[in-house]
Design an enzyme around this catalytic site. Structure first.
Site, PDB file in Angstrom:
ATOM      1  CG  LEU A  33      -2.015  -1.138   1.163  1.00 37.66           C
ATOM      2  CD1 LEU A  33      -3.021  -0.963   2.310  1.00 37.66           C
ATOM      3  CD2 LEU A  33      -2.777  -1.231  -0.169  1.00 37.66           C
ATOM      4  N   GLY A  36      -0.491   1.885  -3.671  1.00 39.24           N
ATOM      5  CA  GLY A  36      -1.803   1.315  -3.996  1.00 39.24           C
ATOM      6  C   GLY A  36      -2.858   1.701  -2.962  1.00 39.24           C
ATOM      7  CB  ILE A  52       7.872  -8.209  -3.574  1.00 37.96           C
ATOM      8  CG1 ILE A  52       8.747  -6.965  -3.738  1.00 37.96           C
ATOM      9  CG2 ILE A  52       6.575  -8.083  -4.334  1.00 37.96           C
ATOM     10  CD1 ILE A  52       9.125  -6.660  -5.170  1.00 37.96           C
ATOM     11  CB  ALA A  73       4.768  -5.192  -6.028  1.00 43.66           C
ATOM     12  CB  ALA A  74       7.547  -2.102  -9.731  1.00 46.70           C
ATOM     13  CE1 TYR A 140       9.261   1.403 -13.710  1.00 43.71           C
ATOM     14  CE2 TYR A 140       9.203   2.608 -15.793  1.00 43.71           C
ATOM     15  CZ  TYR A 140       8.663   1.666 -14.927  1.00 43.71           C
ATOM     16  OH  TYR A 140       7.528   0.974 -15.292  1.00 43.71           O
ATOM     17  CE  LYS A 144       8.836  -2.365 -13.443  1.00 49.39           C
ATOM     18  NZ  LYS A 144       7.773  -3.307 -13.079  1.00 49.39           N
ATOM     19  CG  LEU A 187      -1.050  13.710 -21.673  1.00 51.18           C
ATOM     20  CD1 LEU A 187      -0.650  15.142 -21.325  1.00 51.18           C
ATOM     21  CD2 LEU A 187      -0.698  13.400 -23.131  1.00 51.18           C
ATOM     22  NE  ARG A 218       6.006   8.976 -24.504  1.00 49.27           N
ATOM     23  CZ  ARG A 218       6.939   9.706 -25.117  1.00 49.27           C
ATOM     24  NH1 ARG A 218       6.956   9.806 -26.436  1.00 49.27           N
ATOM     25  NH2 ARG A 218       7.871  10.325 -24.409  1.00 49.27           N
TER      26      ARG A 218
HETATM   27  N1  UDP Z   1       3.092  15.125 -20.647  1.00 50.60           N
HETATM   28  C1  UDP Z   1       2.738  16.463 -20.661  1.00 50.60           C
HETATM   29  N2  UDP Z   1       2.132  16.989 -19.558  1.00 50.60           N
HETATM   30  C2  UDP Z   1       1.846  16.242 -18.436  1.00 50.60           C
HETATM   31  C3  UDP Z   1       2.198  14.867 -18.440  1.00 50.60           C
HETATM   32  C4  UDP Z   1       2.834  14.336 -19.554  1.00 50.60           C
HETATM   33  O1  UDP Z   1       2.988  17.175 -21.654  1.00 50.60           O
HETATM   34  O2  UDP Z   1       1.286  16.779 -17.471  1.00 50.60           O
HETATM   35  C5  UDP Z   1       3.727  14.525 -21.837  1.00 50.60           C
HETATM   36  C6  UDP Z   1       5.069  13.853 -21.562  1.00 50.60           C
HETATM   37  O3  UDP Z   1       6.111  14.790 -21.687  1.00 50.60           O
HETATM   38  C7  UDP Z   1       5.095  12.778 -22.648  1.00 50.60           C
HETATM   39  C8  UDP Z   1       3.619  12.406 -22.833  1.00 50.60           C
HETATM   40  O4  UDP Z   1       2.869  13.490 -22.292  1.00 50.60           O
HETATM   41  O5  UDP Z   1       5.554  13.329 -23.852  1.00 50.60           O
HETATM   42  C9  UDP Z   1       3.230  11.135 -22.116  1.00 50.60           C
HETATM   43  O6  UDP Z   1       3.689  11.222 -20.782  1.00 50.60           O
HETATM   44  P1  UDP Z   1       3.275  10.208 -19.648  1.00 50.60           P
HETATM   45  O7  UDP Z   1       3.940  10.633 -18.378  1.00 50.60           O
HETATM   46  O8  UDP Z   1       1.773  10.076 -19.624  1.00 50.60           O
HETATM   47  O9  UDP Z   1       3.829   8.805 -20.140  1.00 50.60           O
HETATM   48  P2  UDP Z   1       5.334   8.333 -20.534  1.00 50.60           P
HETATM   49  O10 UDP Z   1       5.333   8.273 -22.027  1.00 50.60           O
HETATM   50  O11 UDP Z   1       6.297   9.309 -19.970  1.00 50.60           O
HETATM   51  O12 UDP Z   1       5.410   6.993 -19.909  1.00 50.60           O
END
Ligand code: UDP
Length: 324
Positions: A33, A36, A52, A73-74, A140, A144, A187, A218
């Site tokens: 937690l 989570g 874990i 869990a990570a 990170y 992984k 985002l 993305r």
């Molecule tokens: N992003 C943004 N504003 C935010 C959060 C994310 O412009 O408040 C952008 C971020 O720079 C990336 C994309 O949105 O280009 C996706 O980011 P997110 O953190 O969702 O996922 P990531 O691809 O980093 O795992």
């Protein structure tokens, strides 16, 4: 099957737990937690609070009765991993090695592991396939990737049956199970917070990327589709093999396009504040999920970004997503 889900009180782990329970599996959730929520553990699953690293002692003799582990869990924040790399190595790699050791002692020989596109780093080409180079750009992703290396070694040494799923950008909701991070960096939830009136504007991190509209691209995948892949992966585990699959939709959307879809879905104007690039963000990350489609028969049911955002929004305003 009797299954242990580590991190089953988190966003993705709780959705997978819900689907496993729906399929009639007997599920135990292990979660400390730290990020989570106890109320996210689906009804029908047993909950054990702990880390874990403590799996062997917490479950004791009963661990021998488990058929497999699904390991979520990570620690998973890129920025935090750059600031506190030790935390990521000890939790993500050290914790997982302790879990693998406990599994070996208890004779639990199957694992599905929650891996990430961050293992690839800055890609040389898109879409990214599983054979492309892995050069993580932050602790990170590196932690992984180290687990993936350990899983291959354990498969070769001890006959472990392992599958790693490398997630791209997971979003959406499953019923009322949604993304609820205390520190929200993603985002879509951040954009929806503006529509909810919890933030005045969303920050747009960089408009000078070499992409059609200058913002990062993305590959967004619905959490319900992602979760279903875990059930297929569980069935596909084979003794002595470590299989790796990417999970995305194969289509890229720019940050601006995502914000536009959120505007359509919520009916809110969503003001934007343009800021500098966020360190470590590659310009384009799009998955080739051809391998999992071909080998496991996985197919996204909700590939449309509008549906993914609509489900995230429905859950955020307490209406529950339609895809559950
Ligand atoms: N992003 C943004 N504003 C935010 C959060 C994310 O412009 O408040 C952008 C971020 O720079 C990336 C994309 O949105 O280009 C996706 O980011 P997110 O953190 O969702 O996922 P990531 O691809 O980093 O795992």
């Amino acid at each position: 099957m009797r299954l242990l889900v580590t991190g089953g009180a988190g966003y993705i782990g709780s959705v997978v737990t819900a689907q496993l329970v729906e399929e009639g599996h007997e599920v135990t959730v292990l979660d400390d937690l730290s990020t989570g929520h106890a109320d996210a553990v689906p009804a029908g699953a047993r909950f054990v609070r702990g880390t874990i690293g403590e799996t062997g002692t917490l479950l004791g003799e009963s661990f021998t009765g488990f058929d497999a582990v699904l390991h979520f869990a990570a620690k998973s924040l890129v920025g935090e991993s750059v600031e506190r790399p030790g935390l990521y190595w000890s939790n993500n790699l050290g914790g997982t090695l302790a879990l693998l050791d406990a599994m070996r002692r208890a004779g639990v020989g199957r694992i599905v592991f929650s891996s990430t596109a961050a293992t690839y780093g800055e890609p040389e080409r898109t879409p990214i396939s599983e054979t492309d180079p892995t050069r993580p750009t932050n602790p990170y992703g590196a932690s992984k990737l180290a687990v993936d290396t350990a899983l291959s070694a354990f498969a070769g040494l001890y006959g472990l049956a392992a599958v790693s799923l490398r997630y791209f950008n997971v979003a959406g909701a499953y019923g009322d199970l949604r993304e609820r991070h205390t520190v929200e960096t993603h985002l879509i939830p951040n954009v929806l917070k503006v529509a909810l009136g919890e933030r005045e504007s969303v920050s747009l991190f960089g408009t000078d990327y070499p992409t059609p509209d200058g913002t990062c691209v993305r590959d967004y995948i619905h959490v319900a589709d992602l979760a279903r892949a875990h059930l297929l992966a569980l069935d596909a585990t084979a003794a002595g093999a470590h299989q790796i699959f990417n999970l995305g939709n194969g289509t890229g959307f720019s940050v601006k396009e995502v914000i536009d879809v959120c505007r359509e879905v919520t009916g809110h104007e969503i003001p934007v504040t343009v800021g500098p690039r966020r360190p470590g963000d590659p310009a384009v990350l799009v998955a080739s999920s051809e391998k999992i489609q071909r080998e496991l028969g996985w197919k996204p049911v909700h590939p449309a970004l509008r549906d993914i955002v609509a489900d995230a929004w429905a859950a955020a305003i307490g209406k529950g997503s339609v895809s559950a």
